[in-house]
Design a protein around this motif. Structure first.
Motif, PDB file in Angstrom:
ATOM      1  N   LEU A  18       0.358  -0.411  -2.283  1.00 32.48           N
ATOM      2  CA  LEU A  18       1.819  -0.486  -2.145  1.00 32.48           C
ATOM      3  C   LEU A  18       2.472  -1.004  -3.423  1.00 32.48           C
ATOM      4  CD1 LEU A  18       2.155  -1.729   1.534  1.00 32.48           C
ATOM      5  CD2 LEU A  18       3.011   0.438   0.602  1.00 32.48           C
ATOM      6  N   GLU A  19       1.872  -2.010  -4.047  1.00 38.39           N
ATOM      7  CA  GLU A  19       2.418  -2.536  -5.301  1.00 38.39           C
ATOM      8  C   GLU A  19       2.358  -1.467  -6.397  1.00 38.39           C
ATOM      9  OE1 GLU A  19       4.175  -4.790  -8.184  1.00 38.39           O
ATOM     10  OE2 GLU A  19       4.210  -5.014  -6.018  1.00 38.39           O
ATOM     11  N   ALA A  20       1.253  -0.752  -6.473  1.00 35.10           N
ATOM     12  CA  ALA A  20       1.129   0.319  -7.466  1.00 35.10           C
ATOM     13  C   ALA A  20       2.153   1.424  -7.187  1.00 35.10           C
ATOM     14  CB  ALA A  20      -0.288   0.889  -7.456  1.00 35.10           C
ATOM     15  N   ALA A  21       2.334   1.764  -5.915  1.00 39.12           N
ATOM     16  CA  ALA A  21       3.327   2.784  -5.559  1.00 39.12           C
ATOM     17  C   ALA A  21       4.726   2.325  -5.957  1.00 39.12           C
ATOM     18  CB  ALA A  21       3.262   3.078  -4.063  1.00 39.12           C
ATOM     19  N   ARG A  22       5.034   1.046  -5.717  1.00 37.14           N
ATOM     20  CA  ARG A  22       6.342   0.511  -6.120  1.00 37.14           C
ATOM     21  C   ARG A  22       6.542   0.688  -7.620  1.00 37.14           C
ATOM     22  NH1 ARG A  22       8.394  -3.318  -8.724  1.00 37.14           N
ATOM     23  NH2 ARG A  22       6.438  -4.378  -9.086  1.00 37.14           N
ATOM     24  N   ASP A  31       9.893  12.193  -6.851  1.00 41.80           N
ATOM     25  CA  ASP A  31       9.362  13.534  -7.124  1.00 41.80           C
ATOM     26  C   ASP A  31       8.277  13.535  -8.186  1.00 41.80           C
ATOM     27  OD1 ASP A  31      10.917  14.766  -5.188  1.00 41.80           O
ATOM     28  OD2 ASP A  31      12.575  15.141  -6.580  1.00 41.80           O
ATOM     29  N   ALA A  32       8.438  12.753  -9.248  1.00 42.70           N
ATOM     30  CA  ALA A  32       7.481  12.753 -10.350  1.00 42.70           C
ATOM     31  C   ALA A  32       6.296  11.819 -10.102  1.00 42.70           C
ATOM     32  CB  ALA A  32       8.180  12.375 -11.649  1.00 42.70           C
ATOM     33  N   ALA A  33       6.360  11.006  -9.062  1.00 40.00           N
ATOM     34  CA  ALA A  33       5.258  10.084  -8.774  1.00 40.00           C
ATOM     35  C   ALA A  33       4.005  10.869  -8.426  1.00 40.00           C
ATOM     36  CB  ALA A  33       5.641   9.161  -7.610  1.00 40.00           C
ATOM     37  N   ASN A  34       2.869  10.350  -8.868  1.00 41.35           N
ATOM     38  CA  ASN A  34       1.595  11.041  -8.715  1.00 41.35           C
ATOM     39  C   ASN A  34       0.626  10.149  -7.957  1.00 41.35           C
ATOM     40  OD1 ASN A  34      -1.241  11.556  -9.687  1.00 41.35           O
ATOM     41  ND2 ASN A  34      -0.201  13.314 -10.607  1.00 41.35           N
ATOM     42  N   MET A  35      -0.003  10.685  -6.920  1.00 34.68           N
ATOM     43  CA  MET A  35      -0.923   9.904  -6.089  1.00 34.68           C
ATOM     44  C   MET A  35      -2.128   9.401  -6.885  1.00 34.68           C
ATOM     45  SD  MET A  35       0.360   9.615  -3.031  1.00 34.68           S
ATOM     46  CE  MET A  35      -0.772   9.591  -1.648  1.00 34.68           C
ATOM     47  N   VAL A  36      -2.626  10.191  -7.811  1.00 30.69           N
ATOM     48  CA  VAL A  36      -3.772   9.766  -8.626  1.00 30.69           C
ATOM     49  C   VAL A  36      -3.374   8.558  -9.472  1.00 30.69           C
ATOM     50  CG1 VAL A  36      -5.350  10.434 -10.487  1.00 30.69           C
ATOM     51  CG2 VAL A  36      -4.859  12.042  -8.624  1.00 30.69           C
ATOM     52  N   GLU A  37      -2.179   8.598 -10.060  1.00 30.35           N
ATOM     53  CA  GLU A  37      -1.705   7.464 -10.861  1.00 30.35           C
ATOM     54  C   GLU A  37      -1.572   6.207  -9.995  1.00 30.35           C
ATOM     55  OE1 GLU A  37       1.972   6.037 -13.738  1.00 30.35           O
ATOM     56  OE2 GLU A  37       2.061   8.035 -12.832  1.00 30.35           O
ATOM     57  N   ILE A  38      -1.075   6.376  -8.774  1.00 28.64           N
ATOM     58  CA  ILE A  38      -0.931   5.235  -7.865  1.00 28.64           C
ATOM     59  C   ILE A  38      -2.310   4.628  -7.565  1.00 28.64           C
ATOM     60  CG2 ILE A  38      -0.283   4.544  -5.512  1.00 28.64           C
ATOM     61  CD1 ILE A  38       2.026   6.661  -5.764  1.00 28.64           C
ATOM     62  N   ASP A  40      -5.056   4.901  -9.353  1.00 32.22           N
ATOM     63  CA  ASP A  40      -5.588   4.300 -10.586  1.00 32.22           C
ATOM     64  C   ASP A  40      -4.967   2.931 -10.849  1.00 32.22           C
ATOM     65  OD1 ASP A  40      -7.217   6.480 -10.992  1.00 32.22           O
ATOM     66  OD2 ASP A  40      -5.967   7.382 -12.577  1.00 32.22           O
ATOM     67  N   ARG A  41      -3.648   2.823 -10.722  1.00 29.57           N
ATOM     68  CA  ARG A  41      -2.970   1.540 -10.959  1.00 29.57           C
ATOM     69  C   ARG A  41      -3.443   0.465  -9.989  1.00 29.57           C
ATOM     70  NH1 ARG A  41       2.874   1.112 -13.361  1.00 29.57           N
ATOM     71  NH2 ARG A  41       2.943   3.030 -14.571  1.00 29.57           N
ATOM     72  N   ALA A  42      -3.768   0.885  -8.781  1.00 34.40           N
ATOM     73  CA  ALA A  42      -4.221  -0.063  -7.763  1.00 34.40           C
ATOM     74  C   ALA A  42      -5.700  -0.416  -7.923  1.00 34.40           C
ATOM     75  CB  ALA A  42      -3.979   0.520  -6.374  1.00 34.40           C
ATOM     76  N   GLY A  43      -6.384   0.318  -8.796  1.00 33.29           N
ATOM     77  CA  GLY A  43      -7.821   0.105  -8.938  1.00 33.29           C
ATOM     78  C   GLY A  43      -8.582   0.593  -7.721  1.00 33.29           C
ATOM     79  N   ALA A  44      -8.043   1.622  -7.080  1.00 31.77           N
ATOM     80  CA  ALA A  44      -8.640   2.171  -5.860  1.00 31.77           C
ATOM     81  C   ALA A  44      -8.974   3.643  -6.072  1.00 31.77           C
ATOM     82  CB  ALA A  44      -7.665   2.023  -4.694  1.00 31.77           C
ATOM     83  N   SER A  45      -9.800   4.154  -5.212  1.00 24.71           N
ATOM     84  CA  SER A  45     -10.114   5.586  -5.275  1.00 24.71           C
ATOM     85  C   SER A  45      -9.017   6.374  -4.562  1.00 24.71           C
ATOM     86  CB  SER A  45     -11.457   5.859  -4.602  1.00 24.71           C
ATOM     87  OG  SER A  45     -11.347   5.653  -3.195  1.00 24.71           O
ATOM     88  N   ILE A  46      -8.927   7.643  -4.877  1.00 23.52           N
ATOM     89  CA  ILE A  46      -7.948   8.495  -4.202  1.00 23.52           C
ATOM     90  C   ILE A  46      -8.289   8.597  -2.711  1.00 23.52           C
ATOM     91  CG2 ILE A  46      -9.075  10.709  -4.663  1.00 23.52           C
ATOM     92  CD1 ILE A  46      -5.291  10.111  -4.935  1.00 23.52           C
ATOM     93  N   GLY A  47      -9.575   8.548  -2.385  1.00 21.70           N
ATOM     94  CA  GLY A  47      -9.992   8.565  -0.981  1.00 21.70           C
ATOM     95  C   GLY A  47      -9.504   7.339  -0.235  1.00 21.70           C
ATOM     96  N   SER A  48      -9.570   6.192  -0.902  1.00 23.85           N
ATOM     97  CA  SER A  48      -9.084   4.955  -0.299  1.00 23.85           C
ATOM     98  C   SER A  48      -7.577   5.032  -0.078  1.00 23.85           C
ATOM     99  CB  SER A  48      -9.433   3.767  -1.197  1.00 23.85           C
ATOM    100  OG  SER A  48      -8.959   2.574  -0.619  1.00 23.85           O
ATOM    101  N   LEU A  49      -6.871   5.589  -1.042  1.00 25.44           N
ATOM    102  CA  LEU A  49      -5.413   5.740  -0.895  1.00 25.44           C
ATOM    103  C   LEU A  49      -5.111   6.574   0.346  1.00 25.44           C
ATOM    104  CD1 LEU A  49      -2.841   6.437  -3.663  1.00 25.44           C
ATOM    105  CD2 LEU A  49      -2.696   7.575  -1.482  1.00 25.44           C
ATOM    106  N   TYR A  50      -5.801   7.714   0.484  1.00 30.61           N
ATOM    107  CA  TYR A  50      -5.537   8.582   1.641  1.00 30.61           C
ATOM    108  C   TYR A  50      -6.062   7.988   2.946  1.00 30.61           C
ATOM    109  CZ  TYR A  50      -3.445  12.241  -1.146  1.00 30.61           C
ATOM    110  OH  TYR A  50      -2.599  12.952  -1.956  1.00 30.61           O
TER     111      TYR A  50
END
Length: 196
Positions: A18-22, A31-38, A40-50
């Motif tokens: 959530l902090e990385a998404a903010r 619109d330009a926000a990217n899930m991979v960037e979120i 990465d910033r959180a230090g999490a995997s994309i699987g963990s995000l989903y």
């Protein structure tokens, strides 16, 4: 790993996402926000995000709902404090709550600007209108058990003024300018229902 430790780790990961998404939403917009960037910033995997959030819209709406809860808490706390000091005038109570809301817009200006800019996922406009109606109902309920009750139309006008003022406060170039805007809008609100 114990269930408690796993739960704590999941909560920590969720908070980091959530902090990385903010950060990403405030820097790039929805619109330009990217899930991979979120992730990465959180230090999490994309699987963990989903695992925690179904989609980018889910992250955005969670942040929005959390922001709204904090704003409601600020306003309600100010309202209760004013009641405890003996204030019973409906308009003065509304103004006290509005000051807390507007100060929250300044304190969280980067996030407030994202939500008040009109962007967001499909259907977000409907969500914000629904929240506005809920806020309107809550305002009417809170203030009308006190002296000099406010009409439904006056509560609507005051709530709309607070919402629009929030946009201006959040984008003010300095704290001093934000404070002047807050003082001015509250003074204008007071003129709509002058003291007897």
């Amino acid at each position: 790993m114990t269930e408690v430790a796993g739960s704590r780790r999941a909560q920590t990961t969720r908070a980091a996402l959530l902090e990385a998404a903010r950060e990403v939403f405030t820097a790039s917009g929805y619109d330009a926000a990217n899930m991979v960037e979120i992730a990465d910033r959180a230090g999490a995997s994309i699987g963990s995000l989903y695992h925690h959030f179904a989609a980018k819209s889910d992250l955005y709406i969670t942040l929005y709902n959390d922001y709204q809860r904090r704003q409601q808490h600020r306003s309600a706390q100010a309202f209760r404090s004013a009641l405890a000091r003996g204030e019973d005038d409906a308009l003065r109570l509304f103004i006290v709550g509005t000051r807390a809301y507007l100060e929250g817009c300044w304190e969280e200006r980067e996030l407030a600007t994202v939500f008040l800019s009109g962007g967001g996922p499909a259907g977000f406009g409907m969500l914000t209108r629904e929240r506005f109606r809920e806020w309107l109902h809550a305002n009417s309920t809170l203030v009308n058990g006190h002296t000099r009750p406010l009409s439904d139309m006056l509560v609507l006008c005051l709530t709309a003024m607070a919402t629009e003022a929030g946009r201006e406060v959040a984008t003010a170039p300095s704290r001093a300018k934000a404070r002047r805007l807050i003082d001015e809008v509250l003074e204008l609100m007071g003129r709509l229902y002058p003291a007897d």
